[in-house]
Enzyme design. Structure first.
Site, PDB file in Angstrom:
ATOM      1  N   CYS A 142      10.242   8.740  -9.356  1.00  0.00           N
ATOM      2  CA  CYS A 142       9.209   7.977 -10.431  1.00  0.00           C
ATOM      3  C   CYS A 142       8.979   8.771 -11.458  1.00  0.00           C
ATOM      4  O   CYS A 142       8.611   8.165 -12.644  1.00  0.00           O
ATOM      5  CB  CYS A 142       8.009   7.595  -9.495  1.00  0.00           C
ATOM      6  SG  CYS A 142       8.370   6.776  -7.989  1.00  0.00           S
TER       7      CYS A 142
ATOM      8  N   ASN B  50       8.559  -2.263  -8.638  1.00  0.00           N
ATOM      9  CA  ASN B  50       8.680  -0.785  -8.818  1.00  0.00           C
ATOM     10  C   ASN B  50      10.219  -0.373  -9.245  1.00  0.00           C
ATOM     11  O   ASN B  50      10.850  -0.344  -8.043  1.00  0.00           O
ATOM     12  CB  ASN B  50       8.197   0.087  -7.675  1.00  0.00           C
ATOM     13  CG  ASN B  50       8.108   1.408  -8.044  1.00  0.00           C
ATOM     14  OD1 ASN B  50       8.833   1.910  -8.941  1.00  0.00           O
ATOM     15  ND2 ASN B  50       7.196   2.166  -7.122  1.00  0.00           N
TER      16      ASN B  50
ATOM     17  N   HIS C 199       3.776   4.658 -14.703  1.00  0.00           N
ATOM     18  CA  HIS C 199       4.888   4.103 -13.937  1.00  0.00           C
ATOM     19  C   HIS C 199       4.376   3.272 -13.130  1.00  0.00           C
ATOM     20  O   HIS C 199       3.156   2.971 -12.458  1.00  0.00           O
ATOM     21  CB  HIS C 199       5.089   5.378 -12.896  1.00  0.00           C
ATOM     22  CG  HIS C 199       5.817   4.894 -11.769  1.00  0.00           C
ATOM     23  ND1 HIS C 199       6.978   4.069 -11.750  1.00  0.00           N
ATOM     24  CD2 HIS C 199       5.730   5.096 -10.310  1.00  0.00           C
ATOM     25  CE1 HIS C 199       7.601   4.099 -10.594  1.00  0.00           C
ATOM     26  NE2 HIS C 199       6.657   4.411  -9.952  1.00  0.00           N
TER      27      HIS C 199
HETATM   28  O1  UT7 Z   1       6.663   4.592  -7.027  1.00  0.00           O
HETATM   29  C1  UT7 Z   1       6.156   5.598  -5.907  1.00  0.00           C
HETATM   30  C2  UT7 Z   1       5.070   5.702  -5.905  1.00  0.00           C
HETATM   31  N1  UT7 Z   1       4.715   4.697  -4.988  1.00  0.00           N
HETATM   32  C3  UT7 Z   1       3.486   4.365  -4.758  1.00  0.00           C
HETATM   33  O2  UT7 Z   1       2.640   4.583  -5.694  1.00  0.00           O
HETATM   34  C4  UT7 Z   1       2.882   3.189  -3.866  1.00  0.00           C
HETATM   35  C5  UT7 Z   1       1.651   3.795  -3.379  1.00  0.00           C
HETATM   36  N2  UT7 Z   1       1.097   2.821  -2.336  1.00  0.00           N
HETATM   37  C6  UT7 Z   1       1.019   1.337  -2.369  1.00  0.00           C
HETATM   38  O3  UT7 Z   1       1.028   0.871  -3.407  1.00  0.00           O
HETATM   39  C7  UT7 Z   1       0.263   0.684  -1.199  1.00  0.00           C
HETATM   40  O4  UT7 Z   1      -0.123   1.630  -0.364  1.00  0.00           O
HETATM   41  C8  UT7 Z   1       1.243  -0.368  -0.569  1.00  0.00           C
HETATM   42  C9  UT7 Z   1       1.367  -1.402  -1.623  1.00  0.00           C
HETATM   43  C10 UT7 Z   1       2.539   0.301  -0.352  1.00  0.00           C
HETATM   44  C11 UT7 Z   1       0.577  -0.731   0.742  1.00  0.00           C
HETATM   45  O5  UT7 Z   1      -0.606  -1.280   0.661  1.00  0.00           O
HETATM   46  P1  UT7 Z   1      -2.010  -0.807   1.430  1.00  0.00           P
HETATM   47  O6  UT7 Z   1      -3.063  -1.634   1.188  1.00  0.00           O
HETATM   48  O7  UT7 Z   1      -1.963   0.555   1.543  1.00  0.00           O
HETATM   49  O8  UT7 Z   1      -1.462  -1.278   3.065  1.00  0.00           O
HETATM   50  P2  UT7 Z   1      -1.005  -0.643   4.408  1.00  0.00           P
HETATM   51  O9  UT7 Z   1       0.167   0.163   4.137  1.00  0.00           O
HETATM   52  O10 UT7 Z   1      -2.530   0.320   4.615  1.00  0.00           O
HETATM   53  O11 UT7 Z   1      -0.786  -1.675   5.326  1.00  0.00           O
HETATM   54  C12 UT7 Z   1      -1.722  -2.885   5.623  1.00  0.00           C
HETATM   55  C13 UT7 Z   1      -1.413  -3.783   6.628  1.00  0.00           C
HETATM   56  C14 UT7 Z   1      -0.369  -2.799   7.767  1.00  0.00           C
HETATM   57  O12 UT7 Z   1      -0.597  -3.762   8.845  1.00  0.00           O
HETATM   58  P3  UT7 Z   1      -1.646  -3.100  10.057  1.00  0.00           P
HETATM   59  O13 UT7 Z   1      -1.281  -1.927  10.360  1.00  0.00           O
HETATM   60  O14 UT7 Z   1      -3.086  -3.277   9.005  1.00  0.00           O
HETATM   61  O15 UT7 Z   1      -1.785  -4.300  11.150  1.00  0.00           O
HETATM   62  C15 UT7 Z   1       1.178  -3.036   7.351  1.00  0.00           C
HETATM   63  O16 UT7 Z   1       1.790  -3.066   8.566  1.00  0.00           O
HETATM   64  O17 UT7 Z   1      -0.192  -4.318   5.939  1.00  0.00           O
HETATM   65  C16 UT7 Z   1       1.015  -4.383   6.595  1.00  0.00           C
HETATM   66  N3  UT7 Z   1       2.413  -4.694   5.973  1.00  0.00           N
HETATM   67  C17 UT7 Z   1       2.629  -5.748   5.661  1.00  0.00           C
HETATM   68  N4  UT7 Z   1       2.130  -7.021   5.835  1.00  0.00           N
HETATM   69  C18 UT7 Z   1       2.775  -8.125   5.062  1.00  0.00           C
HETATM   70  C19 UT7 Z   1       3.111  -3.539   5.214  1.00  0.00           C
HETATM   71  N5  UT7 Z   1       4.032  -4.181   4.599  1.00  0.00           N
HETATM   72  C20 UT7 Z   1       3.832  -5.335   4.593  1.00  0.00           C
HETATM   73  C21 UT7 Z   1       4.345  -6.596   3.970  1.00  0.00           C
HETATM   74  N6  UT7 Z   1       3.895  -7.943   4.396  1.00  0.00           N
HETATM   75  N7  UT7 Z   1       5.478  -6.412   3.010  1.00  0.00           N
END
Ligand code: UT7
Length: 331
Positions: free
Chosen positions: A113, A288, A258
């Protein structure tokens, strides 16, 4: 004093639009989850048989046209990607070949990134020292072909898109314009928080079926950890860039972070105390696109007139490594 300045920009995204609903046919996800958590509405994916150098060629040709230059006017190519056409050589040489030129150096940058900012740092240094005069810098990614399109891969599959953004840089002695500074950083303690483990030279052989079965050949991300660092490191890099130039946030016309997540972009705006319209976001359209996200957003802002001659623009990135940085440009 000799500085580098952007001469032109270009961009390209594949025609195929993948909306959030389409993804929910293949995996347990929803438009609502993707929009709420990331701000992404759709992304562009290639149809197959297309590598990152193909997208780079389109973006590069647009930048050449905008500059009124021929590919033969270039004296160096720097290409940033995490998704090279093949394991080696780098995609820069394939881009060179596709542009119909030879002999000029081609450097691939592998800083994910932050790749465009790292590449800009090199381009700027080479131009300042007089080593090269017309550098093509491209961030390009074909990530869709490496994603796992099942519920198992949903945490990353919904986030990433394909695309390319290009910039042509040249020297200027106009003291008021150009790349004012580029500051880059890394902290390898966090390498495993956003990575793809295989294939790799620490395995013998580099790629075996077991790695695929174990999911080591797909991107792995500790999303929350990455998020926490991103909303701190990008604002701190922006402030560092301003301080280095004796400027303040009030002097800045646009920050282009980014495009990893609309919530991260909002967090950057909040942390800097800038209104959201000053912090450019286009993630809803492209997802992204890793090394391509900054030059694509920059190109769009130049094309629609938000960024014009005299604008002070700060580019900032954070990602895998962890790596991060910022560049300050007087347009
Ligand atoms: O470009 C490189 C840099 N990358 C970034 O900067 C990304 C940084 N991180 C993020 O943008 C966020 O952390 C994400 C968008 C990746 C995820 O959002 P979050 O609010 O941190 O969600 P999470 O990973 O804590 O997941 C929450 C829930 C989980 O379920 P449980 O454990 O709470 O039951 C995941 O399993 O959402 C679930 N989940 C999904 N649900 C529906 C994960 N992916 C999905 C999905 N659809 N695609």
């Amino acid at each position: 004093m000799l500085r580098s300045e952007p001469i032109s920009t270009g961009f390209y995204v594949p025609e195929r639009v993948i909306g959030n609903e389409e993804l929910s046919q293949w995996m347990d996800t929803s438009d609502e989850w993707i929009r709420q958590r990331s701000g992404i509405v759709e992304r562009r994916w290639v149809d197959g048989g297309v590598g990152s150098s193909d997208l780079a060629k389109e973006a590069a040709e647009q930048a050449l046209n905008r500059a009124g230059l021929q590919a033969s006017d270039l004296d160096c190519i720097i290409l940033a990607t995490l998704s090279p056409d093949v394991y080696f050589p780098g995609s820069g040489v394939f881009l060179q070949r596709k542009l119909g030129i030879k002999n000029i150096p081609c450097l691939d940058v592998r800083n994910q990134c932050s790749g465009f900012i790292y590449g800009l740092s090199i381009a700027d240094a080479w131009i300042r020292t007089g080593q090269y005069k017309r550098i093509l810098l491209v961030g390009t990614e074909v990530q869709s072909t490496g994603l796992v399109l099942t519920s198992d891969g949903r945490d990353t599959a919904v986030l990433f898109g394909d695309g390319a953004g290009a910039m042509i840089l040249g020297p200027t002695e106009d003291g008021d314009r150009g790349v004012l500074s580029v500051n880059i950083h890394a902290d390898g303690r966090h390498a495993e928080k956003l990575w793809m483990e295989a294939p790799g030279s620490r395995y013998k052989p580099w790629l075996v079926a077991e790695q695929i079965e174990k999911g080591l050949t797909r991107p792995y991300m500790e999303g929350r950890e990455v998020f926490k660092h991103a909303v701190v490191k990008m604002p701190s890099a922006v402030k560092e860039a301003l301080e280095a130039n004796g400027l303040t946030l009030e002097d800045v016309d646009y920050v282009i972070p980014h495009q990893a997540n609309a919530r991260i972009t909002q967090g950057v705006a909040k942390s800097l105390g800038l209104p959201e319209e000053k912090v450019i976001s286009n993630i809803h359209k492209y997802g992204n696109t890793t090394a391509a996200s900054i030059p694509i957003a920059l190109h769009e802002a130049v094309e629609d007139g938000r960024i014009k001659r005299g604008s002070l623009v700060c580019l900032t990135a954070f990602g895998s490594g962890f790596t991060w940085g910022a560049a300050l440009i007087r347009w």
